[in-house]
Design a protein around this motif. Structure first.
Motif, PDB file in Angstrom:
ATOM      1  N   ALA A   7       0.821  -1.211   0.000  1.00  0.00           N
ATOM      2  CA  ALA A   7       0.000   0.000   0.000  1.00  0.00           C
ATOM      3  C   ALA A   7       0.849   1.253   0.000  1.00  0.00           C
ATOM      4  O   ALA A   7       1.835   1.343   0.742  1.00  0.00           O
ATOM      5  CB  ALA A   7      -0.911  -0.009   1.230  1.00  0.00           C
ATOM      6  N   ILE A 103      -2.723  -1.558  -3.127  1.00  0.00           N
ATOM      7  CA  ILE A 103      -3.526  -0.353  -2.877  1.00  0.00           C
ATOM      8  C   ILE A 103      -2.684   0.838  -3.311  1.00  0.00           C
ATOM      9  O   ILE A 103      -1.652   1.127  -2.708  1.00  0.00           O
ATOM     10  CB  ILE A 103      -3.914  -0.233  -1.389  1.00  0.00           C
ATOM     11  CG1 ILE A 103      -4.686  -1.484  -0.939  1.00  0.00           C
ATOM     12  CG2 ILE A 103      -4.730   1.036  -1.158  1.00  0.00           C
ATOM     13  CD1 ILE A 103      -4.919  -1.559   0.560  1.00  0.00           C
ATOM     14  N   HIS A 130      -7.634   5.838   1.357  1.00  0.00           N
ATOM     15  CA  HIS A 130      -6.761   4.683   1.154  1.00  0.00           C
ATOM     16  C   HIS A 130      -6.487   3.903   2.436  1.00  0.00           C
ATOM     17  O   HIS A 130      -6.339   2.686   2.406  1.00  0.00           O
ATOM     18  CB  HIS A 130      -5.463   5.122   0.468  1.00  0.00           C
ATOM     19  CG  HIS A 130      -5.701   5.484  -0.955  1.00  0.00           C
ATOM     20  ND1 HIS A 130      -6.083   6.748  -1.340  1.00  0.00           N
ATOM     21  CD2 HIS A 130      -5.668   4.746  -2.080  1.00  0.00           C
ATOM     22  CE1 HIS A 130      -6.260   6.764  -2.641  1.00  0.00           C
ATOM     23  NE2 HIS A 130      -6.012   5.571  -3.117  1.00  0.00           N
ATOM     24  N   VAL A 133      -9.403   1.643   2.980  1.00  0.00           N
ATOM     25  CA  VAL A 133      -9.387   0.514   2.045  1.00  0.00           C
ATOM     26  C   VAL A 133      -8.645  -0.672   2.661  1.00  0.00           C
ATOM     27  O   VAL A 133      -9.068  -1.820   2.516  1.00  0.00           O
ATOM     28  CB  VAL A 133      -8.766   0.920   0.692  1.00  0.00           C
ATOM     29  CG1 VAL A 133      -8.490  -0.300  -0.188  1.00  0.00           C
ATOM     30  CG2 VAL A 133      -9.682   1.896  -0.032  1.00  0.00           C
ATOM     31  N   ARG A 134      -7.573  -0.405   3.387  1.00  0.00           N
ATOM     32  CA  ARG A 134      -6.834  -1.497   4.037  1.00  0.00           C
ATOM     33  C   ARG A 134      -7.744  -2.282   4.965  1.00  0.00           C
ATOM     34  O   ARG A 134      -7.744  -3.512   4.974  1.00  0.00           O
ATOM     35  CB  ARG A 134      -5.666  -0.937   4.849  1.00  0.00           C
ATOM     36  CG  ARG A 134      -4.633  -0.240   4.028  1.00  0.00           C
ATOM     37  CD  ARG A 134      -3.587   0.387   4.911  1.00  0.00           C
ATOM     38  NE  ARG A 134      -2.688   1.216   4.125  1.00  0.00           N
ATOM     39  CZ  ARG A 134      -1.512   1.610   4.531  1.00  0.00           C
ATOM     40  NH1 ARG A 134      -1.076   1.282   5.741  1.00  0.00           N
ATOM     41  NH2 ARG A 134      -0.758   2.354   3.767  1.00  0.00           N
TER      42      ARG A 134
END
Length: 156
Positions: A7, A103, A130, A133-134
């Motif tokens: 990420a 990501i 973001h 999103v993890r």
């Protein structure tokens, strides 16, 4: 099978780190997870946005495990229901390869990253931070694992 989340972005807020730790613990026996955080490319006045994305992409590709099945999280990818993700989970397990979930940064993935991806997965039409999103990613992986195991966690 193991998984690596690669990420862009560092310094998770505490609530994201706590949530990620909880789902990593829950998944440990079926899918050990490793998180690799990458520095975001430099952006701002006088900076080339495309170059930042390219630099992030190069770092992301360098962080991939050898021979991994690569899934790029991408808004233009395929959206799966939780049940469809559980079917994907089964296919990934049968293939026996390690997984890498990617990501991207604020401006998405570099073209080279999307070209390398074996699959592109969209979490839906919403734009999500973001770091969030993890957390959504690991919760959905846990949900897929519980669906395939017949565990009552998923009541969809």
């Amino acid at each position: 099978m193991r998984a690596r989340i690669v990420a862009v972005g560092e310094r998770m807020p505490g609530w994201v780190a706590e949530g990620l730790a909880e789902y990593r613990k829950r998944l440990a026996h079926v899918l050990p997870l490793e998180l690799v955080e990458l520095k975001a490319g430099l952006r701002g006045k006088g900076r080339d946005e495309a170059r930042a994305v390219q630099e992030e992409g190069a770092a992301m590709l360098a962080a991939l495990p050898r021979d991994a099945h690569v899934v790029a999280l991408d808004g233009r990818g395929k959206a799966w229901s939780s049940e469809e993700l559980a079917e994907q989970w089964q296919r990934w397990r049968l293939a026996g390869r390690d997984l890498a979930f990617l990501i991207g940064g604020a401006d998405g993935h570099a073209p080279a990253v999307l070209a390398r991806a074996d699959q592109r997965w969209s979490l839906g039409p919403l734009t999500l931070p973001h770091m969030l999103v993890r957390l959504v990613l690991v919760e959905q992986l846990y949900r897929a694992a519980t669906i395939t195991a017949g565990h009552p966690y998923h009541r969809g």
